[in-house]
Design a protein around this motif. Structure first.
Motif, mmCIF file in Angstrom:
data_model
loop_
_atom_site.group_PDB
_atom_site.id
_atom_site.type_symbol
_atom_site.label_atom_id
_atom_site.label_comp_id
_atom_site.label_asym_id
_atom_site.label_seq_id
_atom_site.Cartn_x
_atom_site.Cartn_y
_atom_site.Cartn_z
ATOM 1 N N ASP A 1 16.524 2.201 9.075
ATOM 2 C CA ASP A 1 16.546 0.962 8.762
ATOM 3 C C ASP A 1 16.010 0.031 9.887
ATOM 4 O OD1 ASP A 1 17.108 1.501 6.074
ATOM 5 O OD2 ASP A 1 19.202 1.025 6.324
ATOM 6 N N LEU A 2 16.582 0.371 10.889
ATOM 7 C CA LEU A 2 16.341 -0.294 12.226
ATOM 8 C C LEU A 2 14.875 0.081 12.964
ATOM 9 C CD1 LEU A 2 20.037 -0.575 13.398
ATOM 10 C CD2 LEU A 2 18.516 -2.650 12.983
ATOM 11 N N THR A 3 14.815 1.325 13.258
ATOM 12 C CA THR A 3 13.884 1.915 13.952
ATOM 13 C C THR A 3 12.552 1.717 13.499
ATOM 14 O OG1 THR A 3 14.164 4.363 13.031
ATOM 15 C CG2 THR A 3 15.444 3.746 15.149
ATOM 16 N N VAL A 4 12.352 1.592 12.060
ATOM 17 C CA VAL A 4 11.196 1.648 11.336
ATOM 18 C C VAL A 4 10.426 0.181 12.014
ATOM 19 C CG1 VAL A 4 11.830 0.355 9.470
ATOM 20 C CG2 VAL A 4 9.763 1.435 9.493
ATOM 21 N N HIS A 5 11.382 -0.660 12.359
ATOM 22 C CA HIS A 5 10.762 -2.066 13.015
ATOM 23 C C HIS A 5 10.656 -2.143 14.321
ATOM 24 C CE1 HIS A 5 11.485 -3.372 8.599
ATOM 25 N NE2 HIS A 5 12.350 -3.249 8.736
ATOM 26 N N ILE A 6 11.904 -1.515 14.842
ATOM 27 C CA ILE A 6 11.737 -1.629 16.515
ATOM 28 C C ILE A 6 10.455 -0.999 16.871
ATOM 29 C CG2 ILE A 6 12.942 -0.870 18.421
ATOM 30 C CD1 ILE A 6 15.522 -1.135 16.761
ATOM 31 N N ASP A 7 10.060 0.160 16.269
ATOM 32 C CA ASP A 7 8.990 1.090 16.614
ATOM 33 C C ASP A 7 7.703 0.154 16.800
ATOM 34 O OD1 ASP A 7 10.460 3.412 17.136
ATOM 35 O OD2 ASP A 7 9.943 4.365 15.157
ATOM 36 N N ARG A 8 7.677 -0.551 15.769
ATOM 37 C CA ARG A 8 6.474 -1.699 15.752
ATOM 38 C C ARG A 8 6.427 -2.365 16.993
ATOM 39 N NH1 ARG A 8 7.361 -2.598 9.280
ATOM 40 N NH2 ARG A 8 6.372 -0.583 8.655
ATOM 41 N N PHE A 9 7.518 -2.984 17.457
ATOM 42 C CA PHE A 9 7.708 -3.650 18.625
ATOM 43 C C PHE A 9 7.109 -2.665 19.846
ATOM 44 C CE2 PHE A 9 11.501 -6.619 17.647
ATOM 45 C CZ PHE A 9 10.481 -7.953 17.376
ATOM 46 N N PHE B 1 0.831 -1.230 0.062
ATOM 47 C CA PHE B 1 0.075 0.141 0.092
ATOM 48 C C PHE B 1 0.888 1.293 0.135
ATOM 49 C CE2 PHE B 1 -3.194 -2.834 2.342
ATOM 50 C CZ PHE B 1 -3.838 -3.065 1.251
ATOM 51 N N LYS B 2 0.138 2.271 -0.051
ATOM 52 C CA LYS B 2 0.986 3.740 0.088
ATOM 53 C C LYS B 2 0.931 4.414 1.387
ATOM 54 C CE LYS B 2 0.110 4.880 -4.867
ATOM 55 N NZ LYS B 2 -0.527 5.964 -5.738
ATOM 56 N N VAL B 3 0.892 3.293 2.441
ATOM 57 C CA VAL B 3 0.945 3.554 3.653
ATOM 58 C C VAL B 3 2.416 3.896 4.204
ATOM 59 C CG1 VAL B 3 0.393 2.954 6.222
ATOM 60 C CG2 VAL B 3 -1.188 2.369 4.266
ATOM 61 N N SER B 4 2.737 5.115 4.825
ATOM 62 C CA SER B 4 4.096 5.392 5.230
ATOM 63 C C SER B 4 4.425 4.448 6.525
ATOM 64 C CB SER B 4 4.180 6.800 5.484
ATOM 65 O OG SER B 4 3.472 7.047 7.034
ATOM 66 N N ALA B 5 5.706 4.491 6.808
ATOM 67 C CA ALA B 5 6.173 3.685 7.855
ATOM 68 C C ALA B 5 5.508 4.242 9.322
ATOM 69 C CB ALA B 5 7.611 3.736 8.020
ATOM 70 N N ASP B 6 5.573 5.404 9.235
ATOM 71 C CA ASP B 6 4.891 6.143 10.716
ATOM 72 C C ASP B 6 3.602 5.645 10.550
ATOM 73 O OD1 ASP B 6 7.202 7.185 11.380
ATOM 74 O OD2 ASP B 6 6.819 9.244 10.615
ATOM 75 N N ASP B 7 2.685 5.684 9.472
ATOM 76 C CA ASP B 7 1.371 5.531 9.556
ATOM 77 C C ASP B 7 0.867 4.067 9.684
ATOM 78 O OD1 ASP B 7 0.296 8.134 9.427
ATOM 79 O OD2 ASP B 7 0.728 8.225 7.106
ATOM 80 N N SER B 8 1.925 3.177 9.213
ATOM 81 C CA SER B 8 1.742 1.678 9.534
ATOM 82 C C SER B 8 1.472 1.310 11.055
ATOM 83 C CB SER B 8 2.808 0.784 8.877
ATOM 84 O OG SER B 8 4.134 1.235 9.698
ATOM 85 N N LEU B 9 2.160 2.257 11.879
ATOM 86 C CA LEU B 9 2.024 1.975 13.380
ATOM 87 C C LEU B 9 0.507 2.158 13.657
ATOM 88 C CD1 LEU B 9 5.201 4.266 14.587
ATOM 89 C CD2 LEU B 9 4.830 1.634 14.410
ATOM 90 N N HIS B 10 -0.188 2.808 12.969
ATOM 91 C CA HIS B 10 -1.732 2.761 13.414
ATOM 92 C C HIS B 10 -2.417 1.345 13.160
ATOM 93 C CE1 HIS B 10 -2.018 6.888 13.818
ATOM 94 N NE2 HIS B 10 -1.832 7.257 12.634
#
Length: 959
Positions: free
Chosen positions: A631-639, A572-581
């Motif tokens: 590259d790391l924080t985009v995934h760690i923030d999901r944790f 999708f066109k969902v940004s990394a920050d918006d994927s947190l929603h």
């Protein structure tokens, strides 16, 4: 003469030299020159020099004005009269301009009057002096009128380095001379050329409020002249200003309010109401219409309590304000928005009916008023809703224009909320639904080109979502059924998605919710794939939907996971920050599952994150260290979001234990990288917060890790992660050994890092998090912290850093000290008071001196309340002893900076604090001491030089 020439040369360089470096150098020199004592004479000489050019005149007039305002104390007392006479001569010299120079001279004379009491000024004070000057030299009236205009404005000009007591005295002097001032202005009305100037001066004096002859104003010549100026062929701007001030005056408490000022109100209102027809007069200049609209808005704002009674007369003003609200220019229409909000508050809040005897009477009166204003707010909804429509050229709008358009939409949304508060959300919704259906009729067969009216109606429906009842059944089902049929135009789709999210509670409560949910989720999927903006709106809506409809969605977990995987994989066109929603959305649904199911779902939710991080780690240490933090924080923030929102403590504890090898690898390889560490510590913080005591051995391993890494890398986030651990485990006896070790290691290391103010300034984040952690220790594990060896050294460290200019760091340090002083207020902590006293009492004089220095200029005045609270807490804790410390500190300040009376007032406030008086009642003398000590740079330097807040072992020197 040499210095005068240098000033001229510097000004010439500043304005005309082609080299930027030379211009900057000239600017710095001129600024430094303005702070010298020579600037008085040089500026005065150049202003009297007929050969000075305009640039020189402007600079010198500004210099003289600022010197009078800030540095008047530099001059000997006998210099006042020559200075006054010189300024008077300059005012006469420049009575015809240049206007900029004349204004600066006028302000300088007014500032001089603030400094010099009326009895020292002579001639009965400045107003009488001004009257005599104008009578003797009428040709200089224009210049003197400008002085008369700025004079009352200087009452609230805090650039003037006057003591608070003198400022109050000046206001009383002007108030007592009000009639003289008005008589001067009345006499000047006979001169047509200065009539506008007279009215501007009158408006300025009206702002003083005190001393106005309220009962006489209704028939006063100045008032009548201003009112007649409203109806003249060319609308007088000065007349509008006067009438505006008169309206504010009649409603001001100092004038007695509308009850006392009714005779004047009855003169003003009909005159303003007579202008209503001009609001729609096409021949009227837009600025004139704006001025008239301002008067109606002023009447609405000032008389809102009278209007809220719903009398026939007040409804005439309401209808006029609706006329203003209907004006096509938003700048004009929006002038009424504040009124509609204040009226709504007056109609709906119980306080407005406090004078009524019982609940039944209150309810009856409230309903009567709401009924009267119903039609006005219904009209208002129709008048403002069209203003949110996208302009046809919106894609070509500049950044500023787009920002203004968004501001317009937010302002209209606020008005619609006010309307919904009066009419009820369901009624407002019905009005907007009609607008939506009209708009949809304009775009048959999903025609994209006519999407704007539908989007505008939906935006308005979205704005009032919190006011629509969850059981609304008349129009909401039709709206939801309509949404899938609307064109898939990006801006419209974005608003559709936001509307779905806003009505998620309605979808949960609706009997047809099960059948509607798949349809709206399909719309959200379209939004995620259409544009970045619509994807952001859809992700947010998805979160609201899962949050409010979580029980209904538990059975659709596979479908939700499918959406989640598509989003995090970049489909999708969902940004990394918006994927947190989306991560949060799945997390709250998982929270509703039974523990066994939740554990498996949590593993599935973590799987994409684990996979990405494991792939990075498997590439080896060298690659991991070179990776960009993102590259790391985009995934760690999901944790972090998973651990925060999956409310299954045992499942999260199991997950963190399984995941620890991955997290440890990142800790070990990226400990130098602040951004990665902040992200990782945030994830660990939420894991600790959710899992609590279920963390088991993982918490010990985690603390051991950050303890070791803090010694090497000094990352502030290790301290705030420790704060979370202390909050949860601080009172657990089984954790006391490793928590005590953690505290000692972290605080010993931090005190070494912060040996002086320079290091506090260089490392404000460490200071902030260190003292937040220390405050947490006082609250949650005083038994470990207060008896420890690090407690005294941390207090010493805090004293070194109190005056750090970083707001959050300073606030944390002061909060830490306040918590220490307030220790005895908690029955549980009284046992530690003797230890506290053994640390604080030997340092009490030093602490007090630094706090007084902070109040008087070492810290910005915006921190005054925080510093004052710390000082008052110290005083309450140590009583007479603290008062002695304060007295000794204040005695260090020379009497040229602070008078005995000002010192006595301040010390009295501390004495009252020791007796338990409310802090708010004590702030005035503290504010005044601060104001006195900051009144100009010279005084501030004297005070700080005497108190020397950076010297912890200052030996007092008797004055």
């Amino acid at each position: 003469m040499e210095l005068q020439n240098t000033v001229k040369e510097a000004l010439n360089a500043l304005y005309h030299h082609p080299d930027d470096g030379v211009r900057m150098q000239a600017d710095r020199w001129l600024q430094d020159f303005q702070h010298t004592i020579d600037a008085w004479q040089v500026a005065d000489n150049l202003l009297h020099d007929p050969t000075s050019n305009l640039e020189t005149l402007i600079f010198c007039s500004q210099t003289l004005r600022s010197k009078v305002q800030r540095d008047f104390e530099e001059l000997p007392s006998e210099a006042f009269r020559p200075l006054r006479d010189s300024l008077n001569n300059l005012l006469k010299s420049f009575h015809k301009g240049p206007p900029k120079v004349r204004t600066q001279i006028s302000i300088a004379v007014a500032a001089l009057a603030v400094h010099v009491p009326a009895e020292d000024w002579g001639d009965g004070g400045i107003v009488n002096w001004l009257r005599d000057e104008m009578n003797s030299r009428p040709e200089y009236v224009p210049g003197f009128l400008e002085l008369l205009t700025v004079l009352p404005e200087e009452v609230t000009n805090y650039k003037i380095a006057a003591r608070p007591e003198r400022r109050r005295q000046f206001e009383k002097e002007l108030s007592s001379q009000m009639e003289v001032a008005l008589s001067i202005l009345t006499a000047c009305l006979n001169v047509n050329e200065v009539r506008e100037q007279v009215l501007e001066a009158f408006a300025s004096w009206l702002r003083l409020r005190n001393g106005l002859p309220g009962l006489m104003l209704a028939s006063h010549p100045l008032v009548l002249t201003a009112l007649s100026g409203l109806t003249s062929e060319l609308l007088s701007e000065a007349s509008v200003n006067v009438v505006s001030e008169l309206i504010h005056f009649t409603a001001a408490a100092s004038s007695g309010g509308v009850g006392v000022q009714m005779p004047l109100i009855q003169v003003i209102v009909p005159q303003v109401m007579s202008l209503k027809s001009q609001l729609r007069d096409p021949s009227k200049d837009e600025e004139d219409v704006k001025a008239i609209a301002r008067l109606f808005a002023d009447m609405g704002d000032s008389y809102v309590e009278l209007i809220a009674t719903g009398s026939e007369e007040s409804m005439l003003i309401v209808h006029a304000l609706l006329e203003v609200a209907s004006h096509p220019e938003f700048d004009i229409a929006s002038m009424t928005f504040n009124f509609w909000h204040n009226l709504q508050v007056n109609l709906t809040r119980r306080d407005s009916y406090a004078s009524l005897p019982n609940e039944a009477t209150i309810e009856a009166e409230r309903n009567r008023r709401l009924h009267i204003f119903r039609s006005a707010y219904e009209s208002l909804v129709s008048l403002v809703s069209f203003r949110v429509q996208y302009p046809h050229d919106y894609q070509d709008l500049s950044h500023e224009d787009l920002k203004e358009f968004k501001h317009t939409r937010f302002a209209v949304a606020d008005v619609l909320i006010d309307a919904a508060s009066v009419l009820g959300g369901d009624t407002t919704l019905k009005i907007l639904y009609v607008k939506l259906m009209e708009a949809v009729a304009c775009c048959p067969n999903g025609e994209q080109s006519q999407w704007r009216p539908a989007e505008a109606a939906l935006f308005c429906i979205h704005a009032i979502s919190n006011y629509v009842s969850v059981d609304e059944a008349e129009v909401m089902p039709s709206i939801m059924a309509l949404l899938p049929k609307l064109p898939q135009q990006p801006e419209l789709l974005q608003t559709v998605c936001l509307t779905i999210g806003a009505y998620s509670k309605w979808l949960d409560a609706a009997s047809s919710g099960h059948s509607i949910l798949p349809l709206v989720i399909d719309i959200l999927l379209s939004g995620m794939g259409t544009s970045e903006d619509s994807a952001a709106a859809a992700a947010l809506a998805f979160r609201h939907l899962c949050d409010d409809c979580r029980r209904k969605l538990c059975g659709c977990l596979d479908g939700l996971f499918h959406v989640y995987h598509r989003a995090v994989s970049g489909e999708f066109k969902v940004s990394a920050d918006d994927s947190l929603h989306l991560v949060e959305a799945l997390s709250v649904v998982i929270t509703e599952l039974p523990p066994d199911h939740a554990k498996k779902a949590l593993e599935a939710l973590c799987l994409p994150v684990v996979t990405h991080l494991q792939e990075i780690i498997n590439q080896g240490p060298e690659v991991v260290e070179k990776k960009h933090a993102r590259d790391l924080t985009v995934h760690i923030d999901r944790f972090a979001y998973i651990f925060r929102y999956v409310n299954h403590p045992e499942a999260v504890a199991d997950a963190i234990q399984r995941l620890w090898p991955i997290l440890k690898a990142i800790f070990d390889l990226r400990a130098w990288d602040m951004r990665t560490m902040e992200s990782l510590c945030r994830a660990c913080k939420y894991a600790v917060r959710t899992s609590k005591r279920f963390m088991g051995i993982t918490i010990g391993v985690m603390l051991e890790e950050i303890q070791g890494l803090y010694k090497q890398h000094h990352q502030p986030c290790f301290l705030y992660l420790s704060s979370e651990v202390i909050k949860i485990f601080g009172s657990d006896p089984s954790c006391s050994t490793y928590l005590k070790n953690l505290i000692e290691v972290l605080f010993k290391q931090t005190t070494c890092l912060l040996p002086n103010i320079k290091e506090f300034t260089a490392r404000p984040d460490i200071a902030d998090d260190c003292f937040l952690l220390a405050s947490r220790c006082i609250r949650y594990c005083p038994q470990l912290f207060i008896p420890s060896d690090v407690f005294p050294s941390l207090v010493d460290c805090s004293l070194m850093g109190i005056t750090v200019q970083h707001r959050e760091a300073s606030k944390s340090i002061l909060g830490f000290l306040t918590d220490i002083f307030d220790l005895a207020q908690s029955p549980m902590d009284k046992q530690y008071v003797s230890i506290r006293d053994s640390v604080i009492i030997p340092r009490g004089a030093c602490i007090t001196r630094i706090l007084v220095a902070s109040l008087t200029g070492a810290l910005p005045s915006s921190r005054l309340e925080t510093v004052a609270y710390a000082l008052l807490s110290l005083t309450r804790a140590y009583g007479v002893q603290a008062l002695e410390w304060a007295k000794n500190s204040i005695s260090l300040i020379p009497s040229t900076a602070v008078t005995d009376v000002e010192c006595a007032r301040f010390l009295q406030s501390l004495s009252d604090a020791a007796l338990g008086t409310d802090i708010n009642a004590l702030m005035v003398p503290i504010d005044e001491l601060s104001d006195v000590c900051r009144r100009n740079r010279t005084v501030q330097e004297i005070v700080q030089g005497a108190l020397r807040p950076l010297e912890l072992n200052l030996v007092p020197v008797s004055q």
